[in-house]
Design a protein around this motif. Structure first.
Motif, PDB file in Angstrom:
ATOM      1  N   GLY A   1      -5.574  -8.792  13.291  1.00  0.00           N
ATOM      2  CA  GLY A   1      -5.220  -7.820  12.253  1.00  0.00           C
ATOM      3  C   GLY A   1      -6.424  -7.353  11.470  1.00  0.00           C
ATOM      4  O   GLY A   1      -6.577  -6.157  11.173  1.00  0.00           O
ATOM      5  N   ILE A   2      -7.311  -8.276  11.144  1.00  0.00           N
ATOM      6  CA  ILE A   2      -8.524  -7.911  10.419  1.00  0.00           C
ATOM      7  C   ILE A   2      -9.426  -7.027  11.291  1.00  0.00           C
ATOM      8  O   ILE A   2      -9.979  -6.034  10.822  1.00  0.00           O
ATOM      9  CB  ILE A   2      -9.259  -9.174   9.945  1.00  0.00           C
ATOM     10  N   ALA A   3      -9.558  -7.386  12.556  1.00  0.00           N
ATOM     11  CA  ALA A   3     -10.390  -6.579  13.460  1.00  0.00           C
ATOM     12  C   ALA A   3      -9.792  -5.189  13.660  1.00  0.00           C
ATOM     13  O   ALA A   3     -10.521  -4.192  13.726  1.00  0.00           O
ATOM     14  CB  ALA A   3     -10.537  -7.295  14.796  1.00  0.00           C
ATOM     15  N   GLU A   4      -8.491  -5.107  13.748  1.00  0.00           N
ATOM     16  CA  GLU A   4      -7.834  -3.814  13.930  1.00  0.00           C
ATOM     17  C   GLU A   4      -7.983  -2.942  12.693  1.00  0.00           C
ATOM     18  O   GLU A   4      -8.092  -1.716  12.794  1.00  0.00           O
ATOM     19  CB  GLU A   4      -6.352  -4.018  14.265  1.00  0.00           C
ATOM     20  N   THR A   5      -8.001  -3.561  11.521  1.00  0.00           N
ATOM     21  CA  THR A   5      -8.218  -2.806  10.291  1.00  0.00           C
ATOM     22  C   THR A   5      -9.580  -2.128  10.311  1.00  0.00           C
ATOM     23  O   THR A   5      -9.709  -0.964   9.908  1.00  0.00           O
ATOM     24  CB  THR A   5      -8.114  -3.740   9.075  1.00  0.00           C
ATOM     25  N   ALA A   6     -10.595  -2.834  10.785  1.00  0.00           N
ATOM     26  CA  ALA A   6     -11.928  -2.234  10.876  1.00  0.00           C
ATOM     27  C   ALA A   6     -11.917  -1.045  11.837  1.00  0.00           C
ATOM     28  O   ALA A   6     -12.557  -0.021  11.576  1.00  0.00           O
ATOM     29  CB  ALA A   6     -12.944  -3.274  11.336  1.00  0.00           C
ATOM     30  N   ALA A   7     -11.197  -1.162  12.932  1.00  0.00           N
ATOM     31  CA  ALA A   7     -11.110  -0.059  13.893  1.00  0.00           C
ATOM     32  C   ALA A   7     -10.386   1.146  13.293  1.00  0.00           C
ATOM     33  O   ALA A   7     -10.793   2.294  13.500  1.00  0.00           O
ATOM     34  CB  ALA A   7     -10.394  -0.525  15.158  1.00  0.00           C
ATOM     35  N   ILE A   8      -9.344   0.895  12.522  1.00  0.00           N
ATOM     36  CA  ILE A   8      -8.603   1.995  11.888  1.00  0.00           C
ATOM     37  C   ILE A   8      -9.473   2.698  10.846  1.00  0.00           C
ATOM     38  O   ILE A   8      -9.449   3.920  10.718  1.00  0.00           O
ATOM     39  CB  ILE A   8      -7.286   1.481  11.290  1.00  0.00           C
ATOM     40  N   TYR A   9     -10.256   1.925  10.092  1.00  0.00           N
ATOM     41  CA  TYR A   9     -11.166   2.537   9.125  1.00  0.00           C
ATOM     42  C   TYR A   9     -12.199   3.409   9.833  1.00  0.00           C
ATOM     43  O   TYR A   9     -12.539   4.492   9.352  1.00  0.00           O
ATOM     44  CB  TYR A   9     -11.872   1.482   8.281  1.00  0.00           C
ATOM     45  N   GLY A  10     -12.711   2.954  10.947  1.00  0.00           N
ATOM     46  CA  GLY A  10     -13.663   3.755  11.716  1.00  0.00           C
ATOM     47  C   GLY A  10     -13.042   5.052  12.197  1.00  0.00           C
ATOM     48  O   GLY A  10     -13.681   6.112  12.159  1.00  0.00           O
TER      49      GLY A  10
END
Length: 79
Positions: free
Chosen positions: A59-68
């Motif tokens: 979930g944390i890694a996916e959040t970074a991808a969504i921000y990008g």
């Protein structure tokens, strides 16, 4: 024909770099999932704890991808 400036090209390059966060996030999630499967194989009774940590990390890694992706959209459609 519409002329293309250097500024527009730089914005496109910046958007491409922002999208790369999704690529690296996917690689990281795959690595984490592989290690979680390996950990469950070694210690099956800790299955629930390992799964919970995997879901939290993904979930944390996916959040970074969504921000990008959000930054890429802002760069493309605002500038």
């Amino acid at each position: 024909m519409d002329s293309v400036s250097i500024g527009k090209g730089l914005v496109a390059i910046a958007a491409a770099l922002a999208v790369m966060t999704g690529i690296f996030s996917t690689i990281g999630q795959g690595y984490a999932a592989a290690k979680a499967v390996e950990a469950v194989g070694k210690n099956p009774e800790a299955n629930k704890e390992i799964r919970a940590m995997l879901i939290l990390g993904a979930g944390i890694a996916e959040t970074a991808a969504i921000y990008g992706m959000l930054i890429a959209f802002i760069l493309i459609f605002v500038f």
